[in-house]
Design a protein around this motif. Structure first.
Motif, PDB file in Angstrom:
ATOM      1  N   THR A 150       0.830  -1.204   0.000  1.00  0.00           N
ATOM      2  CA  THR A 150       0.000   0.000   0.000  1.00  0.00           C
ATOM      3  C   THR A 150       0.865   1.255   0.000  1.00  0.00           C
ATOM      4  N   ARG A 151       1.877   1.248   0.818  1.00  0.00           N
ATOM      5  CA  ARG A 151       2.785   2.399   0.892  1.00  0.00           C
ATOM      6  C   ARG A 151       3.470   2.642  -0.446  1.00  0.00           C
ATOM      7  N   HIS A 152       3.874   1.581  -1.130  1.00  0.00           N
ATOM      8  CA  HIS A 152       4.563   1.770  -2.404  1.00  0.00           C
ATOM      9  C   HIS A 152       3.605   2.198  -3.512  1.00  0.00           C
ATOM     10  N   PHE A 153       2.341   1.855  -3.400  1.00  0.00           N
ATOM     11  CA  PHE A 153       1.372   2.401  -4.351  1.00  0.00           C
ATOM     12  C   PHE A 153       1.285   3.917  -4.152  1.00  0.00           C
ATOM     13  N   TYR A 154       1.236   4.321  -2.911  1.00  0.00           N
ATOM     14  CA  TYR A 154       1.215   5.753  -2.577  1.00  0.00           C
ATOM     15  C   TYR A 154       2.475   6.454  -3.089  1.00  0.00           C
ATOM     16  N   LEU A 155       3.642   5.856  -2.838  1.00  0.00           N
ATOM     17  CA  LEU A 155       4.897   6.447  -3.300  1.00  0.00           C
ATOM     18  C   LEU A 155       4.970   6.494  -4.819  1.00  0.00           C
ATOM     19  N   SER A 156       4.392   5.501  -5.485  1.00  0.00           N
ATOM     20  CA  SER A 156       4.374   5.495  -6.948  1.00  0.00           C
ATOM     21  C   SER A 156       3.521   6.629  -7.492  1.00  0.00           C
TER      22      SER A 156
END
Length: 265
Positions: A150-156
């Motif tokens: 989830t965090r990496h979707f946000y960072l993407s």
């Protein structure tokens, strides 16, 4: 555990059985330590460690797809559907792309890096809050992985928004044998970027978990990064312009858990 060595001595169908019996952490260890493509395939095709708001078990591709359709993603992308689609692709690559030793392209994502981060976070959580049963360990690992994805979707989403802003530039800072990718004002030359970073960022360690986020957070605080606003932002509707100063530290930590994500959505 030397599961990989034991598996390489067995026949094809026995290997398959071994992968099916492996825990989520064991599969990640095989991916990280042995670049094991079969373990990666087992994870993506057969494992369902993720949950949605209805707590239905989901595979990785299903969970990232649910994130793409969520109101949370729309907020992160400021309503920009192109950003959401790009974040979906970037997140998928981060946890799926396994470069081969013969490949010369070193710029793309490497899933071993992200599964290593998962192992580190899961280990810290289990050390801080030990659990007795294997079932509880697996649950903690699954919750940790869901938060990381989830965090990496946000960072993407942030990465795509920054890339579409002509007033900021991506700079690769090579330091202590490693590389840190950061965003700085586009008017700064490469020499100016390096001098500013060396003067303002203390105790840099490219190998440290979360170092990119820490460095970018300092940049955001000390530099006013130019920002593009669309006209829609001035009449009460959502703007499609990027928000480059938003960092992962501004996200509430409870978002990156199964129950927290469900609650936010």
């Amino acid at each position: 555990m030397n599961l990989h060595t034991a598996q390489t001595k067995t026949r094809g169908h026995e290997r398959s059985d071994s992968y099916r019996r492996s825990s989520l952490v064991e599969l990640a260890e095989l991916i990280v330590n042995h670049s094991d493509a079969l373990a990666l395939r087992e994870f993506h095709e057969h494992r369902k460690p993720f949950g949605n708001t209805r707590q239905q078990p989901l595979r990785f591709v299903e969970f990232v797809g649910a994130l793409r359709e969520s109101a949370l993603a729309a907020a992160w992308a400021r309503g920009n559907t192109l950003t959401i689609d790009r974040a979906y692709d970037l997140t998928s690559d981060k946890f799926s792309r396994l470069p081969q030793a013969s490949q010369t392209d070193r710029d793309g994502p490497d899933c071993r890096r992200y599964f290593k981060a998962f192992l580190d976070h899961a280990d810290k959580r289990l050390r801080a809050q030990p659990v007795a049963s294997q079932l509880e360990q697996d649950s903690t690992a699954a919750t940790t992985l869901q938060g990381l994805v989830t965090r990496h979707f946000y960072l993407s989403c942030l990465e795509h928004n920054r890339g579409s802003n002509r007033f900021i530039r991506r700079y690769f800072w090579r330091v202590d044998g490693g590389t840190i990718c950061v965003w700085l004002p586009s008017h700064m030359t490469g020499h100016q970027c390096r001098r500013w970073l060396e003067a303002n960022i203390p105790d840099v360690d490219p190998a440290r978990s979360g170092e990119n986020d820490r460095v970018q957070s300092i940049i955001n605080k000390k530099l006013v990064l130019p920002r593009v606003f669309s006209h829609a932002g001035f009449d009460g509707r959502a703007s499609s312009g990027p928000s480059p100063q938003l960092s992962s530290s501004s996200m509430p930590p409870e978002v990156f858990s199964v129950k927290g994500l469900a609650g936010v959505v």
